[in-house]
Write a protein that holds these residues in place. Sequence first.
Motif, PDB file in Angstrom:
ATOM      1  N   GLU A 112       0.829  -1.218   0.000  1.00  9.26           N
ATOM      2  CA  GLU A 112       0.000   0.000   0.000  1.00  9.26           C
ATOM      3  C   GLU A 112       0.861   1.266   0.000  1.00  9.26           C
ATOM      4  OE1 GLU A 112      -2.551  -0.113   3.432  1.00  9.26           O
ATOM      5  OE2 GLU A 112      -3.712  -1.766   2.631  1.00  9.26           O
ATOM      6  N   LYS A 168      -5.125   5.817  -0.903  1.00 10.58           N
ATOM      7  CA  LYS A 168      -4.114   4.755  -1.047  1.00 10.58           C
ATOM      8  C   LYS A 168      -4.061   4.211  -2.479  1.00 10.58           C
ATOM      9  CE  LYS A 168      -4.795   2.626   3.566  1.00 10.58           C
ATOM     10  NZ  LYS A 168      -5.089   1.326   4.241  1.00 10.58           N
ATOM     11  N   LEU A 193      -6.055 -10.508   0.587  1.00 11.71           N
ATOM     12  CA  LEU A 193      -6.051  -9.768   1.847  1.00 11.71           C
ATOM     13  C   LEU A 193      -6.918 -10.555   2.831  1.00 11.71           C
ATOM     14  CD1 LEU A 193      -5.327  -7.542  -0.282  1.00 11.71           C
ATOM     15  CD2 LEU A 193      -6.415  -5.928   1.255  1.00 11.71           C
ATOM     16  N   HIS A 197     -14.526  -3.452   8.779  1.00 13.38           N
ATOM     17  CA  HIS A 197     -14.023  -2.283   9.513  1.00 13.38           C
ATOM     18  C   HIS A 197     -15.128  -1.775  10.435  1.00 13.38           C
ATOM     19  CE1 HIS A 197     -10.743  -2.537   6.741  1.00 13.38           C
ATOM     20  NE2 HIS A 197     -11.586  -2.510   5.737  1.00 13.38           N
ATOM     21  N   ASP A 232      -7.197   3.130  10.299  1.00 15.43           N
ATOM     22  CA  ASP A 232      -6.488   1.901   9.947  1.00 15.43           C
ATOM     23  C   ASP A 232      -7.024   0.748  10.787  1.00 15.43           C
ATOM     24  OD1 ASP A 232      -3.110   0.600  10.137  1.00 15.43           O
ATOM     25  OD2 ASP A 232      -4.671   0.319   8.600  1.00 15.43           O
ATOM     26  N   VAL A 271      -8.844  -2.584  11.273  1.00 11.72           N
ATOM     27  CA  VAL A 271      -9.218  -3.769  10.494  1.00 11.72           C
ATOM     28  C   VAL A 271      -9.511  -4.905  11.466  1.00 11.72           C
ATOM     29  CG1 VAL A 271      -8.538  -5.330   8.619  1.00 11.72           C
ATOM     30  CG2 VAL A 271      -7.561  -3.023   8.720  1.00 11.72           C
TER      31      VAL A 271
HETATM   32  N1  LIG Z   1     -10.095  -3.439   2.032  1.00 16.04           N
HETATM   33  N2  LIG Z   1      -8.830  -2.904   2.135  1.00 16.04           N
HETATM   34  C1  LIG Z   1      -8.468  -2.311   3.256  1.00 16.04           C
HETATM   35  O1  LIG Z   1      -9.196  -2.223   4.204  1.00 16.04           O
HETATM   36  C2  LIG Z   1      -7.059  -1.736   3.318  1.00 16.04           C
HETATM   37  O2  LIG Z   1      -7.184  -0.314   3.394  1.00 16.04           O
HETATM   38  C3  LIG Z   1      -6.351  -2.293   4.527  1.00 16.04           C
HETATM   39  O3  LIG Z   1      -5.176  -1.593   4.833  1.00 16.04           O
HETATM   40  C4  LIG Z   1      -6.003  -3.749   4.251  1.00 16.04           C
HETATM   41  O4  LIG Z   1      -7.189  -4.469   4.132  1.00 16.04           O
HETATM   42  C5  LIG Z   1      -5.208  -4.353   5.353  1.00 16.04           C
HETATM   43  O5  LIG Z   1      -5.265  -5.731   5.049  1.00 16.04           O
HETATM   44  P1  LIG Z   1      -4.568  -6.748   6.039  1.00 16.04           P
HETATM   45  O6  LIG Z   1      -5.050  -6.361   7.395  1.00 16.04           O
HETATM   46  O7  LIG Z   1      -3.107  -6.561   5.860  1.00 16.04           O
HETATM   47  O8  LIG Z   1      -5.048  -8.082   5.598  1.00 16.04           O
END
Ligand SMILES: NNC(=O)[C@@H](O)[C@H](O)[C@H](O)COP(=O)(O)O
Length: 441
Positions: free
Chosen positions: A48, A96, A104, A109, A302, A304
């Motif tokens: 990213e 991003k 992923l 979220h 951030d 997740v």
């Molecule tokens: N859907 N995309 C996102 O939410 C990104 O912005 C996130 O940063 C990534 O999903 C993070 O993924 P990991 O936790 O590394 O598996």
Amino acid sequence: MQVPLIRLQCGANSYDWGKKGQSSAAAKFAAATPADGFTVQDEKPYAELWMGTHPSNPSKDVRTQRTLLDLVQDNQALMGTEISEKFGHKLPFLFKVLSIGKALSIQAHPNKKLAEQLHAKDSKNYPDDNHKPEMTIAITPFDGLCGFRPLAEISHFFSSVQALKKLVGEKEVEEFQAAIKGKETSEKTEDEETNKKALQKVFGALMNSKKEDVEKASKELIVEAEKEGQDFAGGGGPSNEGQELADLVVRLDKQFPGDIGLFVLFFLNYVKLEVGEAMFLKADDIHAYLSGDIIECMAASDNVVRAGFTPKFKDVDTLISMLTYSYAPISEQKMDPVDYPYVTLNATAYSSGSAATLYDPPIEEFSVVKTDLKKKGAKATFEQIAGPSIFICTSGNGKISVGPTSEEVKPGYVYFVGATAEVVLESEDTDFTTFKAFCEL
Ligand SMILES: NNC(=O)[C@@H](O)[C@H](O)[C@H](O)COP(=O)(O)O
Ligand SMILES: [Zn+2]
């Protein structure tokens, strides 16, 4: 007072799932702007590129090396006073570029209330107290899992994928199928509530399977997929995607052998985006992006919550309890971009059929405009807005001007533009593409 045009130096995160070395757009774009000591290493994954003020990877003014966060805190006019006060003197969005080499995490979220609770309880794994609704725009062909499928499709897979039915449990499957029978597409509130409860129960049964049972069932699933091909999963249900599902299961098992995500896959819409297509994910929507390069914009967070397809911290109970369990075909998640009205294209641009396309999600933190100028000399003049913008170029060469200041633009160049600036983009190429994230109330 001259509104500044600030060239940003942005950092790239090396998560496991990123594309490696120069094949990663996030790496290439990060390397386009000088940053002490950053060089792209061939075998390293780059996932990213972050553009914004989020403290986990703050962007910097190339010239002064001050963070953008410092700059907008020192001078509220940069974001516009109203927006600055409303969002606590930091950018309301995080912008991003993602370059996805493998899946992923199965994730969601948190909404604002849950984010505050999770951050207060566990700030290491939940680094801020904000919600994170997000939008994805494909810059290469993309595929992913996004949102719960229509219930009849999930029920179909319970009946046609033996390894799935065995892992979830015959009793749990029959209970689910009985609970939704005849109500799958009902729009009555009480039916939808019954359906969501039944979905949460059967999804929870899957997510709480024992590790050894998942590993055993995944071996049976791969045998089933490889043996049945186009007939796998009952021919793939309504969209007749048997072979595609069989290939997907085999592909993901190679990335994450024996992972629970291989079974979550049958609950979620499998979505493909062509270049320029987009989808929006509300807070608490379950998803897992699988491949491709994307522009992503989100509220500045951030946070997740993960439950599969990841070596990172998993919080399965929180994921099961937080999801909305809304179910719908993927068409309801895809966005319908429109022409962006607040830009003037010069004659050259019109002759080349270039366009400024607006992706406008139903939240106040951000929108994104994609500008495609396909002829040398094509110009796009953006009217001033009462809020902040960040531009990134993803292909071609050109110029960006704010008042008397003009700067060159190449792929990966990132610029911050303060509120109330008229911005002119000019192409020096036959395909000059930029994305602008912005906030205006
Ligand atoms: N859907 N995309 C996102 O939410 C990104 O912005 C996130 O940063 C990534 O999903 C993070 O993924 P990991 O936790 O590394 O598996
Ligand atoms: Zn996400």
